[in-house]
Scaffold this motif. Structure first.
Motif, PDB file in Angstrom:
ATOM      1  N   LEU A 190       0.854  -1.192   0.000  1.00  0.00           N
ATOM      2  CA  LEU A 190       0.000   0.000   0.000  1.00  0.00           C
ATOM      3  C   LEU A 190       0.885   1.234   0.000  1.00  0.00           C
ATOM      4  CD1 LEU A 190      -2.474  -1.081   2.846  1.00  0.00           C
ATOM      5  CD2 LEU A 190      -2.721  -1.499   0.392  1.00  0.00           C
ATOM      6  N   GLY A 191       0.584   2.203  -0.871  1.00  0.00           N
ATOM      7  CA  GLY A 191       1.449   3.364  -0.943  1.00  0.00           C
ATOM      8  C   GLY A 191       0.740   4.632  -1.360  1.00  0.00           C
ATOM      9  N   LEU A 192       1.404   5.762  -1.135  1.00  0.00           N
ATOM     10  CA  LEU A 192       0.926   7.071  -1.559  1.00  0.00           C
ATOM     11  C   LEU A 192       2.098   7.784  -2.223  1.00  0.00           C
ATOM     12  CD1 LEU A 192      -1.379   9.209  -1.481  1.00  0.00           C
ATOM     13  CD2 LEU A 192      -0.338  10.061   0.638  1.00  0.00           C
ATOM     14  N   GLN A 193       1.871   8.371  -3.395  1.00  0.00           N
ATOM     15  CA  GLN A 193       2.933   9.069  -4.102  1.00  0.00           C
ATOM     16  C   GLN A 193       2.429  10.363  -4.716  1.00  0.00           C
ATOM     17  OE1 GLN A 193       3.571   7.157  -8.357  1.00  0.00           O
ATOM     18  NE2 GLN A 193       3.472   5.532  -6.813  1.00  0.00           N
ATOM     19  N   GLN A 194       3.334  11.331  -4.790  1.00  0.00           N
ATOM     20  CA  GLN A 194       3.039  12.605  -5.443  1.00  0.00           C
ATOM     21  C   GLN A 194       4.142  12.885  -6.456  1.00  0.00           C
ATOM     22  OE1 GLN A 194       4.133  16.388  -3.810  1.00  0.00           O
ATOM     23  NE2 GLN A 194       2.047  17.181  -3.979  1.00  0.00           N
ATOM     24  N   LEU A 195       3.747  13.289  -7.662  1.00  0.00           N
ATOM     25  CA  LEU A 195       4.700  13.651  -8.703  1.00  0.00           C
ATOM     26  C   LEU A 195       4.382  15.053  -9.194  1.00  0.00           C
ATOM     27  CD1 LEU A 195       3.659  10.418  -9.339  1.00  0.00           C
ATOM     28  CD2 LEU A 195       5.824  10.540 -10.561  1.00  0.00           C
ATOM     29  N   ILE A 196       5.428  15.837  -9.498  1.00  0.00           N
ATOM     30  CA  ILE A 196       5.270  17.216  -9.944  1.00  0.00           C
ATOM     31  C   ILE A 196       5.989  17.396 -11.275  1.00  0.00           C
ATOM     32  CG2 ILE A 196       5.747  19.641  -9.427  1.00  0.00           C
ATOM     33  CD1 ILE A 196       5.652  18.951  -6.465  1.00  0.00           C
ATOM     34  N   PHE A 197       5.285  18.001 -12.239  1.00  0.00           N
ATOM     35  CA  PHE A 197       5.833  18.266 -13.567  1.00  0.00           C
ATOM     36  C   PHE A 197       5.692  19.757 -13.862  1.00  0.00           C
ATOM     37  CE2 PHE A 197       4.046  14.014 -13.415  1.00  0.00           C
ATOM     38  CZ  PHE A 197       5.078  13.229 -13.914  1.00  0.00           C
ATOM     39  N   THR A 198       6.722  20.342 -14.452  1.00  0.00           N
ATOM     40  CA  THR A 198       6.676  21.756 -14.814  1.00  0.00           C
ATOM     41  C   THR A 198       7.271  21.937 -16.203  1.00  0.00           C
ATOM     42  OG1 THR A 198       8.864  22.284 -13.905  1.00  0.00           O
ATOM     43  CG2 THR A 198       6.996  22.421 -12.396  1.00  0.00           C
ATOM     44  N   PRO A 199       6.984  23.074 -16.841  1.00  0.00           N
ATOM     45  CA  PRO A 199       7.653  23.381 -18.112  1.00  0.00           C
ATOM     46  C   PRO A 199       9.099  23.777 -17.866  1.00  0.00           C
ATOM     47  CG  PRO A 199       6.284  25.213 -17.449  1.00  0.00           C
ATOM     48  CD  PRO A 199       6.023  24.118 -16.450  1.00  0.00           C
ATOM     49  N   ARG A 200       9.832  23.962 -18.950  1.00  0.00           N
ATOM     50  CA  ARG A 200      11.213  24.470 -18.837  1.00  0.00           C
ATOM     51  C   ARG A 200      11.207  25.935 -18.418  1.00  0.00           C
ATOM     52  NH1 ARG A 200      16.341  23.189 -20.858  1.00  0.00           N
ATOM     53  NH2 ARG A 200      17.637  24.992 -21.402  1.00  0.00           N
ATOM     54  N   ALA A 201      10.243  26.706 -18.961  1.00  0.00           N
ATOM     55  CA  ALA A 201      10.151  28.137 -18.670  1.00  0.00           C
ATOM     56  C   ALA A 201       9.263  28.339 -17.445  1.00  0.00           C
ATOM     57  CB  ALA A 201       9.594  28.888 -19.874  1.00  0.00           C
ATOM     58  N   THR A 202       9.872  28.372 -16.261  1.00  0.00           N
ATOM     59  CA  THR A 202       9.093  28.467 -15.024  1.00  0.00           C
ATOM     60  C   THR A 202       8.975  29.895 -14.495  1.00  0.00           C
ATOM     61  OG1 THR A 202      11.085  28.015 -13.722  1.00  0.00           O
ATOM     62  CG2 THR A 202       9.710  26.123 -14.336  1.00  0.00           C
ATOM     63  N   GLN A 203       9.663  30.855 -15.126  1.00  0.00           N
ATOM     64  CA  GLN A 203       9.646  32.220 -14.622  1.00  0.00           C
ATOM     65  C   GLN A 203       8.842  33.166 -15.508  1.00  0.00           C
ATOM     66  OE1 GLN A 203      10.900  32.987 -11.475  1.00  0.00           O
ATOM     67  NE2 GLN A 203      10.901  30.740 -11.559  1.00  0.00           N
ATOM     68  N   VAL A 204       7.898  32.610 -16.245  1.00  0.00           N
ATOM     69  CA  VAL A 204       6.960  33.420 -17.029  1.00  0.00           C
ATOM     70  C   VAL A 204       5.551  33.091 -16.551  1.00  0.00           C
ATOM     71  CG1 VAL A 204       8.468  33.582 -19.032  1.00  0.00           C
ATOM     72  CG2 VAL A 204       6.863  31.681 -18.866  1.00  0.00           C
ATOM     73  N   GLU A 205       4.659  34.095 -16.642  1.00  0.00           N
ATOM     74  CA  GLU A 205       3.298  33.913 -16.140  1.00  0.00           C
ATOM     75  C   GLU A 205       2.529  32.869 -16.933  1.00  0.00           C
ATOM     76  OE1 GLU A 205       1.964  35.162 -13.510  1.00  0.00           O
ATOM     77  OE2 GLU A 205       3.499  36.615 -12.907  1.00  0.00           O
ATOM     78  N   ARG A 206       2.718  32.840 -18.255  1.00  0.00           N
ATOM     79  CA  ARG A 206       2.021  31.868 -19.105  1.00  0.00           C
ATOM     80  C   ARG A 206       3.061  31.045 -19.868  1.00  0.00           C
ATOM     81  NH1 ARG A 206      -2.974  30.983 -21.227  1.00  0.00           N
ATOM     82  NH2 ARG A 206      -3.803  32.874 -20.250  1.00  0.00           N
ATOM     83  N   PRO A 207       3.149  29.744 -19.580  1.00  0.00           N
ATOM     84  CA  PRO A 207       4.142  28.910 -20.265  1.00  0.00           C
ATOM     85  C   PRO A 207       3.946  28.942 -21.775  1.00  0.00           C
ATOM     86  CG  PRO A 207       3.169  27.753 -18.401  1.00  0.00           C
ATOM     87  CD  PRO A 207       2.364  28.994 -18.596  1.00  0.00           C
ATOM     88  N   PRO A 208       5.025  28.950 -22.555  1.00  0.00           N
ATOM     89  CA  PRO A 208       4.905  28.995 -24.015  1.00  0.00           C
ATOM     90  C   PRO A 208       4.259  27.739 -24.573  1.00  0.00           C
ATOM     91  CG  PRO A 208       7.178  28.571 -23.346  1.00  0.00           C
ATOM     92  CD  PRO A 208       6.423  28.910 -22.103  1.00  0.00           C
ATOM     93  N   LEU A 209       3.598  27.884 -25.723  1.00  0.00           N
ATOM     94  CA  LEU A 209       2.986  26.732 -26.381  1.00  0.00           C
ATOM     95  C   LEU A 209       4.061  25.717 -26.752  1.00  0.00           C
ATOM     96  CD1 LEU A 209       0.453  28.540 -28.772  1.00  0.00           C
ATOM     97  CD2 LEU A 209      -0.042  27.369 -26.598  1.00  0.00           C
ATOM     98  N   GLY A 210       3.723  24.455 -26.592  1.00  0.00           N
ATOM     99  CA  GLY A 210       4.658  23.391 -26.930  1.00  0.00           C
ATOM    100  C   GLY A 210       5.530  22.940 -25.778  1.00  0.00           C
ATOM    101  N   ASP A 211       5.536  23.696 -24.673  1.00  0.00           N
ATOM    102  CA  ASP A 211       6.294  23.275 -23.500  1.00  0.00           C
ATOM    103  C   ASP A 211       5.440  22.313 -22.670  1.00  0.00           C
ATOM    104  OD1 ASP A 211       8.354  23.096 -21.686  1.00  0.00           O
ATOM    105  OD2 ASP A 211       8.557  25.260 -21.388  1.00  0.00           O
TER     106      ASP A 211
END
Length: 333
Positions: free
Chosen positions: A89-110
């Motif tokens: 029995l287990g619990l897991q959390q995974l986090i994914f982000t774009p490459r461009a993390t310092q812009v308000e709206r991530p670019p298309l295709g990221d």
């Protein structure tokens, strides 16, 4: 599409269950508690900083042998045949982000921002030369997985810059996955007390999070290799390999291996299945990983570290192998 995926998962299950081996008499009456963490910035090599698969956390309990409730034991035997039984029995959390993390709206295709929270239930069946795992995962993809809170909260605690585009993360959707896999443990040689073996494996899952089939193999060198069935990362691959029982006072090994995945669907890349205008990018169907690591078992504890290099997962991902580190600690009681 769903019919093809169901047939593929059915075929994988037949492969997993098609090979049998003599059951081992070794019993293990203690449960195994495991805490595992992965991060793209924690690496023996130059890591990245919050991009793509950026963080994973997992807490897991695996039972001792042959102490399952009778209905679950019957189900385990029906699905996987004779062998030493466990449940995990287990619990897991995974986090994914774009490459461009310092812009308000991530670019298309990221890669889109995404958090995933999953509960896992696995039935495990061991023989002297194989471990078979079948089970399911259920949880949520989206804000309810608390990816933003954990990542930016940690950044705030260490006075680092928060990522700015989490308001555009994938929307909430429920997740349900079926998964199955088998590892074979094949001894190769023993020279002056140093053992070598190979661990070929097949695995796969089908559901509305990630549908894939995988073939993998690891080579190990050390002592007490029959204490476990190798190491595993949190992400896609064979889950449920935490259980171990050291067969000598100190068991240890170094290992290296490869993993090839055929990916049919990945919601963290292709977007929410419940919203047609969800952020998304074009996944690649073929993904490979290279692993190298070390594990030590001593006084009922097991500590392992692996360095992992992954090929590109989507069109437009920056060239080169993406790398992350994985640290796992287990204790038996």
């Amino acid at each position: 599409m769903q019919k093809r995926l169901s047939l593929s998962f059915g075929a994988l299950s037949l492969i997993v269950l098609s090979t049998s081996a003599r059951a081992t008499p070794q019993q293990d009456h203690y449960g195994t508690w495991t805490l595992q963490g992965e991060n793209d910035a924690v690496s023996t090599f130059k890591g990245t900083s919050d991009q793509y698969y950026t963080s994973g956390l997992r807490f897991n309990w695996t039972s001792g042998t042959d102490n399952l409730p009778r209905p679950i034991a019957h189900l385990n035997h029906f699905l996987m045949g004779d062998g030493v039984q466990r449940i995990s029995l287990g619990l897991q959390q995974l986090i994914f982000t774009p490459r461009a993390t310092q812009v308000e709206r991530p670019p298309l295709g990221d890669r889109p921002y995404a958090g995933v929270m999953l509960g896992t239930v696995n039935l495990i069946n061991d023989t002297d030369l194989s471990r078979t795992v079948m089970g399911f995962q259920a949880g949520v993809l989206g804000p309810a997985a608390l990816g933003r809170q954990l990542q930016n909260g940690f950044h705030k605690a260490i006075s680092d810059t928060p990522n700015k585009g989490w308001q555009h993360q994938l929307a909430n959707q429920p997740i349900f996955q079926l998964q199955a896999g088998r590892i074979w443990r094949l001894p190769v040689a023993k020279v002056y007390g140093i053992e070598m073996d190979v661990l070929p494996a097949v695995s796969g899952s089908a559901g509305d999070y990630r549908t894939y089939a995988s073939v993998a193999s690891n080579f190990r060198i050390g002592q007490g290799l029959d204490s476990d069935f190798g190491n595993a990362t949190i992400g896609p691959g064979l889950d449920g390999t935490d259980a171990y029982k050291a067969t000598r006072p100190v068991a240890w090994y170094f290992y290296g291996g490869v993993d090839g995945q055929a990916v049919g669907y990945d919601a963290t890349l292709q977007g929410s299945t419940v919203r047609g205008n969800s952020p998304h990018t074009e996944k690649k169907w073929d993904v490979g990983e290279i692993h190298a690591g070390v594990a030590v078992m001593w006084h009922g504890m097991r500590l392992s570290y692996s360095q992992n290099w992954q090929s590109t997962e989507f069109r437009g991902q920056k060239a080169g192998l993406f790398n992350y580190g994985s640290l796992k600690f287990s204790v038996k009681f």
